[in-house]
Design an enzyme around this catalytic site. Sequence first.
Site, PDB file in Angstrom:
ATOM      1  N   SER A  71      25.922   0.063  42.320  1.00 54.76           N
ATOM      2  CA  SER A  71      27.247  -0.519  42.524  1.00 54.76           C
ATOM      3  C   SER A  71      27.668  -0.261  43.960  1.00 54.76           C
ATOM      4  O   SER A  71      27.140   0.639  44.624  1.00 54.76           O
ATOM      5  CB  SER A  71      28.251   0.130  41.561  1.00 54.76           C
ATOM      6  OG  SER A  71      29.584  -0.130  41.948  1.00 54.76           O
TER       7      SER A  71
ATOM      8  N   TYR B 169      32.626   7.934  38.245  1.00 52.19           N
ATOM      9  CA  TYR B 169      31.724   6.778  38.324  1.00 52.19           C
ATOM     10  C   TYR B 169      31.012   6.738  39.669  1.00 52.19           C
ATOM     11  O   TYR B 169      29.790   6.585  39.738  1.00 52.19           O
ATOM     12  CB  TYR B 169      32.529   5.503  38.098  1.00 52.19           C
ATOM     13  CG  TYR B 169      31.724   4.232  38.189  1.00 52.19           C
ATOM     14  CD1 TYR B 169      30.745   3.940  37.244  1.00 52.19           C
ATOM     15  CD2 TYR B 169      31.959   3.307  39.202  1.00 52.19           C
ATOM     16  CE1 TYR B 169      30.013   2.763  37.319  1.00 52.19           C
ATOM     17  CE2 TYR B 169      31.231   2.126  39.282  1.00 52.19           C
ATOM     18  CZ  TYR B 169      30.256   1.862  38.340  1.00 52.19           C
ATOM     19  OH  TYR B 169      29.529   0.700  38.416  1.00 52.19           O
TER      20      TYR B 169
END
Length: 291
Positions: A145, A158
């Site tokens: 990501s 995250y």
Amino acid sequence: MSEKGEEMKNAIVTGSSSGFGLLIAMELARSGFKVTATMRNPQKAVGLQEIAAAEKLEGNLCIHPLDVTCSSSIEEFKVYLQSLPSVDVLVNNAGFAQGGFSEELSLEDYRKQFDTNFFGVVAVTQAVLPYMRKQGSGKIINMSSISGRFGFPGLSAYSASKHALEGYSESLRLELKPFGIDVVLIEPGSYKTNIWESVGKVTMKENSPYEPFKHAILDELKKGEAGYGNPVDVARLAARIASADEDAQFRYPIGIGVKTTINLKHVMPWKVIEKIVMRKLKFSQLTIRQK
């Protein structure tokens, strides 16, 4: 069997019940792979199976239960691997985003995030590596990501898990190159399957000092929704990487503004980046009001 009479290549995709995983599984099936689509709950495979049936690709798809955080499930997966004639592609897609601010997240929240997004990737990768190494080929595509390159506020757990995935993948690529195995990172930005929505679902503590910051982040995400990309683009990228004969490059950033964000982080002093983020989210004004 393929049109040329050759045996179909085998691809494994984790977290295939929805989002990128479902789309990647279908793109690989369309590309002629025999796809093992894994998920914790096979009952959630209905949508994937309906799409495959509509396109007459049921023969290219196999649903298999796999919880990447469960050791017994990993062991059952290893037994399943023995039945495959080859393991040509692994897409480590299973993951989720734990939203929240660090002070208010528990250590257990962080552990759960890493169990899926990092240790789950390691466990599944270790299961397939003996097969790829013996056959002298294979591609491992790890779904990272933009958060693996830039730590956004409200996503510390995250972002940390994706940064760990990036470091692991760098080492793994160098370790496996001599065996003819490619390790690849796909680094999506904001897409319509937007994993960042988890930030909005976080229950804040009563009278949390971070409540204004949460709303500032959500407001900014809301403004950017019109620019979210089509997740099919990410799935097609994964299928192109898997199908290509030549060696793949290591990182594939994809999405509006992703390459710019990464490049700016490399060339700009952190103090400048900090000011840009604070101004964008109006954090400076919020901080003053808190005092």
